[in-house]
Write an enzyme that holds these catalytic residues in place. Structure first.
Site, PDB file in Angstrom:
ATOM      1  N   ASP A   1       0.852  -1.195   0.000  1.00  0.00           N
ATOM      2  CA  ASP A   1       0.000   0.000   0.000  1.00  0.00           C
ATOM      3  C   ASP A   1       0.889   1.248   0.000  1.00  0.00           C
ATOM      4  O   ASP A   1       1.931   1.295   0.658  1.00  0.00           O
ATOM      5  CB  ASP A   1      -0.898  -0.001   1.245  1.00  0.00           C
ATOM      6  CG  ASP A   1      -2.047   0.968   1.128  1.00  0.00           C
ATOM      7  OD1 ASP A   1      -3.204   0.531   1.046  1.00  0.00           O
ATOM      8  OD2 ASP A   1      -1.789   2.203   1.110  1.00  0.00           O
ATOM      9  N   ILE A   2       0.459   2.260  -0.725  1.00  0.00           N
ATOM     10  CA  ILE A   2       1.232   3.496  -0.860  1.00  0.00           C
ATOM     11  C   ILE A   2       1.250   4.291   0.456  1.00  0.00           C
ATOM     12  O   ILE A   2       2.143   5.103   0.683  1.00  0.00           O
ATOM     13  CB  ILE A   2       0.652   4.333  -2.027  1.00  0.00           C
ATOM     14  CG1 ILE A   2       1.690   5.238  -2.634  1.00  0.00           C
ATOM     15  CG2 ILE A   2      -0.585   5.100  -1.620  1.00  0.00           C
ATOM     16  CD1 ILE A   2       1.265   5.846  -3.962  1.00  0.00           C
TER      17      ILE A   2
ATOM     18  N   ASN B   1     -12.800  -3.107   2.812  1.00  0.00           N
ATOM     19  CA  ASN B   1     -13.708  -1.984   2.993  1.00  0.00           C
ATOM     20  C   ASN B   1     -14.691  -1.977   1.828  1.00  0.00           C
ATOM     21  O   ASN B   1     -14.277  -2.053   0.672  1.00  0.00           O
ATOM     22  CB  ASN B   1     -12.925  -0.668   3.023  1.00  0.00           C
ATOM     23  CG  ASN B   1     -11.970  -0.604   4.209  1.00  0.00           C
ATOM     24  OD1 ASN B   1     -12.276  -1.110   5.290  1.00  0.00           O
ATOM     25  ND2 ASN B   1     -10.815   0.000   4.014  1.00  0.00           N
TER      26      ASN B   1
ATOM     27  N   GLY C   1     -15.703   2.742   4.057  1.00  0.00           N
ATOM     28  CA  GLY C   1     -14.477   3.505   3.827  1.00  0.00           C
ATOM     29  C   GLY C   1     -13.750   3.114   2.559  1.00  0.00           C
ATOM     30  O   GLY C   1     -12.550   3.383   2.414  1.00  0.00           O
ATOM     31  N   GLN C   2     -14.461   2.507   1.607  1.00  0.00           N
ATOM     32  CA  GLN C   2     -13.807   2.130   0.342  1.00  0.00           C
ATOM     33  C   GLN C   2     -13.517   3.381  -0.484  1.00  0.00           C
ATOM     34  O   GLN C   2     -14.404   4.223  -0.681  1.00  0.00           O
ATOM     35  CB  GLN C   2     -14.715   1.172  -0.448  1.00  0.00           C
ATOM     36  CG  GLN C   2     -14.060   0.644  -1.727  1.00  0.00           C
ATOM     37  CD  GLN C   2     -14.912  -0.410  -2.429  1.00  0.00           C
ATOM     38  OE1 GLN C   2     -16.053  -0.672  -2.040  1.00  0.00           O
ATOM     39  NE2 GLN C   2     -14.366  -0.991  -3.480  1.00  0.00           N
TER      40      GLN C   2
ATOM     41  N   HIS D   1     -10.208  -5.002  -3.175  1.00  0.00           N
ATOM     42  CA  HIS D   1      -8.874  -5.290  -2.638  1.00  0.00           C
ATOM     43  C   HIS D   1      -9.012  -5.692  -1.183  1.00  0.00           C
ATOM     44  O   HIS D   1      -9.890  -5.211  -0.466  1.00  0.00           O
ATOM     45  CB  HIS D   1      -7.957  -4.065  -2.773  1.00  0.00           C
ATOM     46  CG  HIS D   1      -8.573  -2.808  -2.270  1.00  0.00           C
ATOM     47  ND1 HIS D   1      -9.493  -2.079  -3.004  1.00  0.00           N
ATOM     48  CD2 HIS D   1      -8.448  -2.166  -1.090  1.00  0.00           C
ATOM     49  CE1 HIS D   1      -9.880  -1.040  -2.304  1.00  0.00           C
ATOM     50  NE2 HIS D   1      -9.268  -1.073  -1.124  1.00  0.00           N
TER      51      HIS D   1
ATOM     52  N   HIS E   1      -6.925  -5.710   2.284  1.00  0.00           N
ATOM     53  CA  HIS E   1      -5.752  -5.201   2.996  1.00  0.00           C
ATOM     54  C   HIS E   1      -5.222  -6.339   3.863  1.00  0.00           C
ATOM     55  O   HIS E   1      -5.977  -6.932   4.636  1.00  0.00           O
ATOM     56  CB  HIS E   1      -6.144  -4.049   3.927  1.00  0.00           C
ATOM     57  CG  HIS E   1      -6.742  -2.856   3.246  1.00  0.00           C
ATOM     58  ND1 HIS E   1      -6.049  -1.687   3.040  1.00  0.00           N
ATOM     59  CD2 HIS E   1      -7.986  -2.644   2.744  1.00  0.00           C
ATOM     60  CE1 HIS E   1      -6.831  -0.795   2.454  1.00  0.00           C
ATOM     61  NE2 HIS E   1      -8.019  -1.356   2.264  1.00  0.00           N
TER      62      HIS E   1
HETATM   63  P1  5GP Z   1      -9.728   1.485   0.557  1.00  0.00           P
HETATM   64  O1  5GP Z   1      -9.818   2.776   1.310  1.00  0.00           O
HETATM   65  O2  5GP Z   1     -10.457   1.566  -0.761  1.00  0.00           O
HETATM   66  O3  5GP Z   1     -10.097   0.279   1.342  1.00  0.00           O
HETATM   67  O4  5GP Z   1      -8.186   1.275   0.263  1.00  0.00           O
HETATM   68  C1  5GP Z   1      -7.518   1.820  -0.830  1.00  0.00           C
HETATM   69  C2  5GP Z   1      -6.056   1.724  -0.507  1.00  0.00           C
HETATM   70  O5  5GP Z   1      -5.318   1.902  -1.696  1.00  0.00           O
HETATM   71  C3  5GP Z   1      -5.575   2.785   0.483  1.00  0.00           C
HETATM   72  O6  5GP Z   1      -5.000   2.141   1.628  1.00  0.00           O
HETATM   73  C4  5GP Z   1      -4.547   3.588  -0.317  1.00  0.00           C
HETATM   74  O7  5GP Z   1      -3.450   3.998   0.454  1.00  0.00           O
HETATM   75  C5  5GP Z   1      -4.163   2.609  -1.407  1.00  0.00           C
HETATM   76  N1  5GP Z   1      -3.750   3.238  -2.672  1.00  0.00           N
HETATM   77  C6  5GP Z   1      -4.421   4.214  -3.341  1.00  0.00           C
HETATM   78  N2  5GP Z   1      -3.782   4.529  -4.482  1.00  0.00           N
HETATM   79  C7  5GP Z   1      -2.693   3.710  -4.541  1.00  0.00           C
HETATM   80  C8  5GP Z   1      -1.650   3.566  -5.499  1.00  0.00           C
HETATM   81  O8  5GP Z   1      -1.584   4.233  -6.540  1.00  0.00           O
HETATM   82  N3  5GP Z   1      -0.694   2.632  -5.221  1.00  0.00           N
HETATM   83  C9  5GP Z   1      -0.724   1.866  -4.087  1.00  0.00           C
HETATM   84  N4  5GP Z   1       0.256   0.974  -3.906  1.00  0.00           N
HETATM   85  N5  5GP Z   1      -1.714   1.987  -3.167  1.00  0.00           N
HETATM   86  C10 5GP Z   1      -2.678   2.892  -3.390  1.00  0.00           C
END
Ligand code: 5GP
Ligand code: ZN
Length: 112
Positions: free
Chosen positions: A30-31, A85, A91-92, A98, A100
């Site tokens: 994750d970034i 999420n 919180g998606q 995906h 985590h």
């Molecule tokens: P969500 O909030 O949808 O459950 O999680 C999305 C996740 O994707 C977040 O933890 C966010 O940091 C990660 N993320 C968003 N954009 C990128 C990206 O371009 N590269 C990577 N490696 N992670 C990303």
């Protein structure tokens, strides 16, 4: 899907720190990590959320991918957490499903 960041990572158009890949599943760091290990495990095909993950074979392949990542990163003995999420209240923020995988420290409960 052209406007999906995770599809672009699968296609190699956006760089990512990959940790695991097989025919159906990709995993990358994750970034914005929320734990010492924070990896996202995704199917290579575009599926919007868990509510659209109707292919049970693919669901099983994602779970196998999660297990393989956990072993590869030596999290299988101490443990880890898997989070999905879904939607606004969940919180998606990225609408390519995906999971985590969080680990490398003792995680607290309940989540926020
Ligand atoms: P969500 O909030 O949808 O459950 O999680 C999305 C996740 O994707 C977040 O933890 C966010 O940091 C990660 N993320 C968003 N954009 C990128 C990206 O371009 N590269 C990577 N490696 N992670 C990303
Ligand atoms: Zn996508």
């Amino acid at each position: 899907m052209d406007d999906c960041i995770f599809c672009r990572i699968v296609e190699g158009k956006i760089p990512a720190r990959k940790v695991y890949e097989d025919e159906h599943v990709l995993a990358f760091h994750d970034i914005a990590p929320q734990a010492p290990v924070h990896v996202l495990v995704i199917p290579k095909v575009h599926v919007r959320s868990i509510m659209e993950l109707e292919d049970e074979g693919l669901a099983g392949k994602i779970v196998t991918g999660i297990r393989n990542v956990a072993r590869e990163l030596n999290l299988d003995e101490k443990g880890f957490r898997v989070v999905n999420n879904m939607g606004q209240d969940g919180g998606q923020t990225v609408f390519h499903i995906h999971f985590h995988l969080l680990g490398g420290r003792t995680l607290t409960w309940p989540p926020g």
